[in-house]
Scaffold this active site. Structure first.
Site, PDB file in Angstrom:
ATOM      1  N   PRO A  97       0.858  -1.242   0.129  1.00  0.00           N
ATOM      2  CG  PRO A  97       0.032  -0.993   2.011  1.00  0.00           C
ATOM      3  CD  PRO A  97       0.769  -1.844   1.462  1.00  0.00           C
ATOM      4  CG  ASP A 107       8.340  -6.040   1.314  1.00  0.00           C
ATOM      5  OD1 ASP A 107       8.615  -6.593   1.762  1.00  0.00           O
ATOM      6  OD2 ASP A 107       7.029  -5.298   1.728  1.00  0.00           O
ATOM      7  CB  CYS A 130       6.840  -9.496   7.134  1.00  0.00           C
ATOM      8  SG  CYS A 130       5.138  -9.842   6.219  1.00  0.00           S
TER       9      CYS A 130
END
Length: 415
Positions: A247, A315, A368
């Site tokens: 986002p 990512d 993550c």
């Protein structure tokens, strides 16, 4: 930080919020497996006009219940002697026991208002909850004797997987960490003129700072999210790619590190995600980013690659095993195969993104996740099969050890 303003017409004592009923509605919808708890809570709070302590209490009931499902079901089995229950009655007992045994809510309110909210099997729920009140000390004393997967409410397969990776001590510490509510963390946005000289990059907020969020002064992020952008070390004037940007929190931090100078190409794969990305970047006053739609799992490089990038942040989507404390749904939605099925996509993303890197440029691959199959093993596998690249540095956090969310970042230079 400023606190959110209450609506002009506050709820009065004669209009109590039906919190237990709303909690049952959220959990019943969550059990269908299509929506995340945070999204359901946001929607029902908005639709019901909840705010302040009412909204906080609803959130606490829902998330504490989900965080302790296995333990609550153990107590239900003990207290009902294994009686069959319909779904709403089971959820009613779960939230009732959560309030009595874990949240230490007034027993009178917990029992009476939970019973009133269930709408069925009220006599059974009333009897079970009143028995729990009488036997609370005994029930709580037995918790430490229960298996790790029960007392910390993690799937048994996941516990066994982590035992193989980390050993007993680290696994127990990780499970205990995941049981603690995550603090409300925000990154200070130094691109906003009023925040340029703030003393800290990250702050812990007592409440969600809605006004500062809306003004673009802060962005909700855990400190672990800064590791990959800092490892990338983008400089003002560089040409930078954020390959999986939505986002937009990391994109905005990249822009801050670059002092809004140079160029960032921020990519994602779908129009809804790109719209959210654009809204966030505008609010955070990012001036050096251009948004492009592209799927980096595709082998053909897009035209905007041009002569390549000085820096690339990749990512990738992952299992989220490093952020289970913050995302309580993850442990219940994750399946054993999920720890490896995304690896093929992650590998394609990495291979294709490396092609867009200039000689001397650096790519940071990040997740993550705390899973080696998604992290160091995958990077090593790719670098063994391509030439002209070298591993520069690895950064990794393990939640209970580093006191922040789990994150992995690996810097790769094109020679």
């Amino acid at each position: 930080m400023s606190h959110p303003r209450s609506p002009s017409a506050p709820r009065t004592r004669s209009q109590p919020a039906p919190i237990r009923g709303l909690a049952l509605d959220v959990l019943g919808e969550w059990a269908k497996g299509e929506r995340f708890a945070s999204d359901l809570l946001e929607r029902i709070q908005r639709d019901s006009g909840l705010f302040g302590s009412d909204a906080g209490f609803l959130r606490d009931i829902v998330l504490t219940t989900l965080r302790n499902l296995s333990l609550l079901d153990h107590w239900i089995t003990v207290l009902t002697e294994g009686k069959h229950l319909d779904h709403r009655s089971r959820w009613g007992l779960r939230i009732g026991l959560c309030q009595i045994l874990l949240q230490k809510v007034s027993e009178h309110a917990a029992v009476n208002e939970t019973v009133a909210a269930t709408g069925r099997a009220r006599s059974l729920i009333n009897a079970v909850l009143r028995r729990a009140c009488r036997e609370s000390a005994e029930l709580l004393a037995q918790v430490e004797t229960l298996p790790l997967e029960t007392r910390t409410s993690h799937p048994k397969w996941l516990i066994e997987h982590w035992l193989g990776l980390f050993g007993e001590e680290k696994t127990a510490a990780l499970c205990a960490w995941n049981q603690e509510p995550a603090p409300v963390c925000a990154r200070v946005n130094r691109l906003h003129a009023e925040m340029a000289d703030a003393p800290e990059d990250f702050i812990v907020c007592e409440h969600l700072p809605r006004e500062d969020l809306a003004a673009g002064k802060v962005y909700m992020q855990d400190p672990s999210t800064a590791a990959a952008p800092r490892l990338l070390d983008p400089q003002p004037g560089m040409r930078v790619l954020d390959a999986c940007a939505a986002p937009g929190g990391k994109t905005a931090f990249l822009a801050q590190l670059m002092q809004n100078q140079g160029e960032i190409i921020a990519c994602d794969v779908s129009p809804p995600r790109l719209r959210r990305l654009n809204e966030n970047l505008q609010r955070l006053q990012v001036a050096n980013a251009r948004i492009e739609e592209h799927d980096w799992s595709e082998d053909v490089l897009p035209a905007f690659v041009g002569g390549g990038f000085d820096r690339i942040l990749l990512d990738v989507p992952c299992s989220n095993t490093g952020v289970m404390r913050r995302r309580v749904d993850v442990r219940w939605r994750l399946e054993p195969e999920d720890l490896t099925t995304q690896a093929a996509t992650q590998e394609r993303l990495l291979r294709n993104s490396l092609k867009a890197l200039k000689p001397g440029g650096v790519l940071v691959y990040s997740t993550c996740s705390i899973e080696p199959a998604e992290n160091e093993r995958l990077v090593a596998c790719v670098l063994e099969s391509v030439s002209g690249f070298e591993l520069v540095k690895v950064s990794q956090t393990f939640p209970p050890q580093d006191q922040m969310d789990g994150a992995f970042a690996s810097a790769i230079r094109r020679m």
